[in-house]
Design a protein around this motif. Structure first.
Motif, short mmCIF file in Angstrom:
data_model
loop_
_atom_site.label_atom_id
_atom_site.label_comp_id
_atom_site.label_asym_id
_atom_site.label_seq_id
_atom_site.Cartn_x
_atom_site.Cartn_y
_atom_site.Cartn_z
N ARG A 179 47.71 50.21 40.00
CA ARG A 179 46.35 50.70 39.75
C ARG A 179 45.35 49.56 39.80
N LYS A 180 45.74 48.42 39.25
CA LYS A 180 44.83 47.27 39.30
C LYS A 180 44.60 46.86 40.75
N ILE A 181 45.68 46.84 41.54
CA ILE A 181 45.52 46.46 42.94
C ILE A 181 44.52 47.37 43.63
N VAL A 182 44.66 48.67 43.41
CA VAL A 182 43.78 49.63 44.08
C VAL A 182 42.36 49.55 43.53
N THR A 183 42.23 49.58 42.19
CA THR A 183 40.88 49.67 41.61
C THR A 183 40.11 48.38 41.75
N ALA A 184 40.79 47.24 41.53
CA ALA A 184 40.07 45.97 41.61
C ALA A 184 39.94 45.48 43.03
N GLY A 185 40.61 46.16 43.96
CA GLY A 185 40.48 45.74 45.35
C GLY A 185 41.24 44.48 45.68
N ILE A 186 42.42 44.29 45.11
CA ILE A 186 43.25 43.16 45.50
C ILE A 186 43.67 43.40 46.94
N PRO A 187 43.36 42.46 47.83
CA PRO A 187 43.54 42.76 49.24
C PRO A 187 44.99 42.62 49.72
N PHE A 188 45.30 43.37 50.73
CA PHE A 188 46.55 43.20 51.45
C PHE A 188 46.23 42.24 52.57
N GLY A 189 46.39 40.96 52.32
CA GLY A 189 45.97 40.01 53.34
C GLY A 189 46.45 38.61 53.05
N VAL A 190 46.30 37.75 54.03
CA VAL A 190 46.64 36.34 53.89
C VAL A 190 45.33 35.58 53.73
N PRO A 191 45.18 34.79 52.69
CA PRO A 191 43.92 34.05 52.52
C PRO A 191 43.81 32.92 53.52
N MET A 216 34.41 48.42 51.83
CA MET A 216 33.59 47.72 50.82
C MET A 216 33.90 48.26 49.43
N LYS A 217 33.94 47.35 48.48
CA LYS A 217 34.11 47.77 47.09
C LYS A 217 32.91 47.29 46.29
N ARG A 218 32.56 48.07 45.31
CA ARG A 218 31.42 47.67 44.48
C ARG A 218 31.92 46.99 43.22
N TYR A 219 31.32 45.85 42.91
CA TYR A 219 31.71 45.10 41.72
C TYR A 219 30.48 44.78 40.90
N VAL A 220 30.62 44.80 39.59
CA VAL A 220 29.60 44.19 38.73
C VAL A 220 30.17 42.85 38.28
N ILE A 221 29.43 41.81 38.54
CA ILE A 221 29.87 40.47 38.18
C ILE A 221 29.11 40.06 36.93
N PRO A 259 33.89 43.03 50.41
CA PRO A 259 35.08 43.65 51.02
C PRO A 259 36.26 43.83 50.07
N ASP A 260 36.53 42.86 49.22
CA ASP A 260 37.70 42.96 48.34
C ASP A 260 37.58 41.95 47.21
N LEU A 261 38.59 41.92 46.36
CA LEU A 261 38.53 41.05 45.18
C LEU A 261 38.47 39.58 45.56
N ASP A 262 39.19 39.19 46.61
CA ASP A 262 39.16 37.78 47.01
C ASP A 262 37.75 37.36 47.38
N ALA A 263 37.00 38.25 48.05
CA ALA A 263 35.62 37.93 48.39
C ALA A 263 34.79 37.79 47.12
N ALA A 264 35.00 38.69 46.17
CA ALA A 264 34.25 38.63 44.91
C ALA A 264 34.56 37.33 44.17
N THR A 275 31.53 31.53 32.47
CA THR A 275 32.75 32.33 32.56
C THR A 275 32.33 33.62 33.25
N VAL A 276 33.00 33.96 34.30
CA VAL A 276 32.56 35.08 35.13
C VAL A 276 33.61 36.19 35.11
N GLU A 277 33.19 37.39 34.79
CA GLU A 277 34.12 38.52 34.84
C GLU A 277 33.75 39.38 36.04
N VAL A 278 34.77 39.71 36.83
CA VAL A 278 34.57 40.55 38.01
C VAL A 278 35.14 41.93 37.67
N ARG A 279 34.28 42.93 37.61
CA ARG A 279 34.72 44.26 37.20
C ARG A 279 34.43 45.25 38.31
#
Lengths: 418, 117
Positions: free
Chosen positions: A163-175, B1-6, B89-94, B106-110
């Motif tokens: 759920r965290k992967i989906v909701t937080a948008g953890i990507p399926f990718g190589v950085p 695209m995902k929406r985040y509040v930082i 696009p995703d959490l890594d971008a955020a 201290t930054v929280e990404v939600r």
């Protein structure tokens, strides 16, 4: 091989690759795993009747794909956002975009899967569970058994992770290449956590759970195969193999703990030792990262034990050197405790005891510290003090087999006359 | 695209006592962040917030009576000082964007979730 065995073998060998391929195409973690599970169930029903397919993995992949597409179609219908014709066209396009899978693409997808499961945004125990579930294909029930938690707890942990992967948008990718070494370091730590849970479980009836350690080794192998030059993975696999190689000797036929010096070395898996030594030899000389150096030094210590023909051949001076380097890098209490043991072997029990003195504050709940102290006190000719220390160890020890061993040792010392 | 509040949190400090160089470094960091967001997604909203001692909290007590009190809802060493509402696009971008903000934060990404009506 019976159809059931063939199915089990395919699941065992191919699960990570299948999950990765499906994720690469559909990017819907929630749908992919369910679909694959359904496909396996379908295989269990039809393979006994129709025979094992020529390409079992491809069969499962096709069956899973169909199910994902069915679910996507159903979701689109429910959303009623687009007319039927458009939905069908999209589905056809998705089917048509099935690419042939040359090895490279699959491998990259498995690496994406590993990195996703071991993302730093996931709590370490969640990452371990997800990696074992999705990359190595261990069932949730078995993971629960391996980590000694109830199955519903483990199922909830895996669900939370997904759920965290989906909701937080953890990507399926190589950085980026620049970020990759650090991320592979996280993979290493996740695998190490799983390995340790099997190698030295803190609680429960088993001295070791070789299956869990074996799965962790597999996880590192899978990742290392995708990035063969990555130093942190080489060093970690070497360390794990060296420790894992002793698994058949650590418990006696009577179910009792066998200490390293007393182990039957003919039961050590020498092929794994050789592989580990080869990995260490092939490593770059330059210092890469703290984590890599930490694994490498631990591996060197393990290698000293693995290459000593008998316990008395162990080169304790070298072991002490490695621990000194390790303590300089990372003066954690666990390292210092292990270093004290080596020091006692090289310089005698009093030296070891002195090294232990500062550690009580840092390890207030550890059973190993008082256990080591008890052992060294016994060697130093102080059985009464040794018994006291072992009593503390016994009270703190959560693992049944270790506790039984400590109790026997304590009783043996207590029965001696001073 | 995902929406985040930082969400940005930091220990309260005196902006007025900062040197011009320090202030500029903060401005530059926020600029870098906003540029990254513009390049990779969209900036939906943001605000700098008055310090926690300017906050007012409404809370129900044990009997259900709602009480108005002075201060933030949780007394922590670090307090929320601002937010960005972005699409990326995703959490890594955020995370990459958040790294550009001043390290003292201290930054929280939600992630923002959609409530199905």
């Amino acid at each position: 091989m019976t159809p059931d065995e063939a199915l089990a073998a395919t699941v065992r060998e191919e699960w990570g690759r299948l999950v990765a391929l499906l994720l690469a195409q559909f990017r819907r973690l929630d749908l992919v795993e369910d679909a694959l599970g359904d496909a396996v169930e379908a295989g269990a029903r039809t393979w006994p009747r129709d025979g094992v397919p020529d390409r079992p993995a491809a069969w499962l992949l096709t069956a899973a794909r169909r199910r994902v597409l069915d679910r996507l179609r159903a979701e689109a219908m429910a959303a009623r956002t687009r007319p039927l014709l458009v939905v069908d066209a999209e589905v056809a396009a998705a089917l048509g975009s099935v690419r042939a899978d040359p090895g490279d693409l699959v491998d990259d997808d498995v690496l994406r899967l590993v990195l996703m499961c071991c993302h730093p945004a996931l709590a370490p125990e969640v990452a371990s569970a997800l990696a074992l579930r999705l990359v190595v294909g261990v069932t949730t029930a078995d993971i629960a058994r391996l980590f000694l938690v109830p199955e519903p707890t483990m199922a909830a942990r895996v669900t939370r992770g997904k759920r965290k992967i989906v909701t937080a948008g953890i990507p399926f990718g190589v950085p980026d290449a620049s970020a990759l070494p650090e991320r592979l370091g996280v993979v290493a730590q996740v695998a190490y956590l799983a390995f340790t849970a099997g190698y030295a479980p803190g609680s429960g009836p088993d001295l070791l759970r070789a299956d869990l350690s074996g799965e962790a080794v597999r996880l590192v192998r899978v990742t290392l195969a995708l990035r063969p030059d990555e130093p942190v993975l080489r060093a970690l696999l070497a360390l794990l193999l060296l420790q894992h190689s002793r698994r058949d000797a650590r418990v006696g036929d009577d179910g009792r703990l066998v200490l390293l010096p007393d182990q039957d070395r003919s039961r050590w898996r020498l092929d794994e030792v050789d592989e580990a030594l080869g990995l260490l030899q092939g490593m770059p000389g330059a210092v890469t990262s703290q984590l890599t150096e930490s694994y490498r030094l631990q591996a060197y210590v393990a290698a000293e034990h693995a290459t000593a023909v008998t316990a008395s051949d162990t080169r304790w001076d070298r072991v002490c050197e490695h621990y000194a380097a390790l303590a300089a890098l990372n003066p954690s209490p666990a390292v210092r405790l292990a270093a004290a043991v080596a020091l006692a072997e090289r310089d005698g029990p009093r030296a070891g005891l002195r090294a232990l003195d500062d550690l009580d504050g840092a390890l207030p709940h550890s059973h190993r510290l008082p256990a080591v102290r008890g052992e060294l006190l016994a060697r130093a000719g102080e059985p009464r003090a040794a018994v006291e220390a072992l009593d503390v160890a016994i009270a703190r020890c959560g693992n049944d087999v270790e506790r039984e061993h400590l109790t026997r040792r304590r009783d043996e010392l207590a029965s001696r006359r001073e | 695209m995902k929406r985040y509040v930082i969400l940005i949190a930091y220990r309260p400090w005196d902006w007025s006592s900062a040197t011009p160089e320090v202030r500029q470094s903060y401005v530059d960091a926020h600029d870098a962040f906003q540029q990254y967001v513009d390049e990779h997604g969209a900036h939906l909203g943001s605000a700098a917030l008055g310090d926690a001692d300017t906050a007012t909290t409404l809370r129900a007590d044990a009997d259900g009576a709602r009480m108005v009190t002075d201060g933030p809802f949780a007394e922590l060493a670090e307090q929320i000082g601002g937010y960005y509402d972005v699409e990326l696009p995703d959490l890594d971008a955020a995370i990459a964007a958040a790294r550009l903000l001043p390290p003292a934060y201290t930054v929280e990404v939600r992630p923002v979730i959609r409530i199905e009506g």
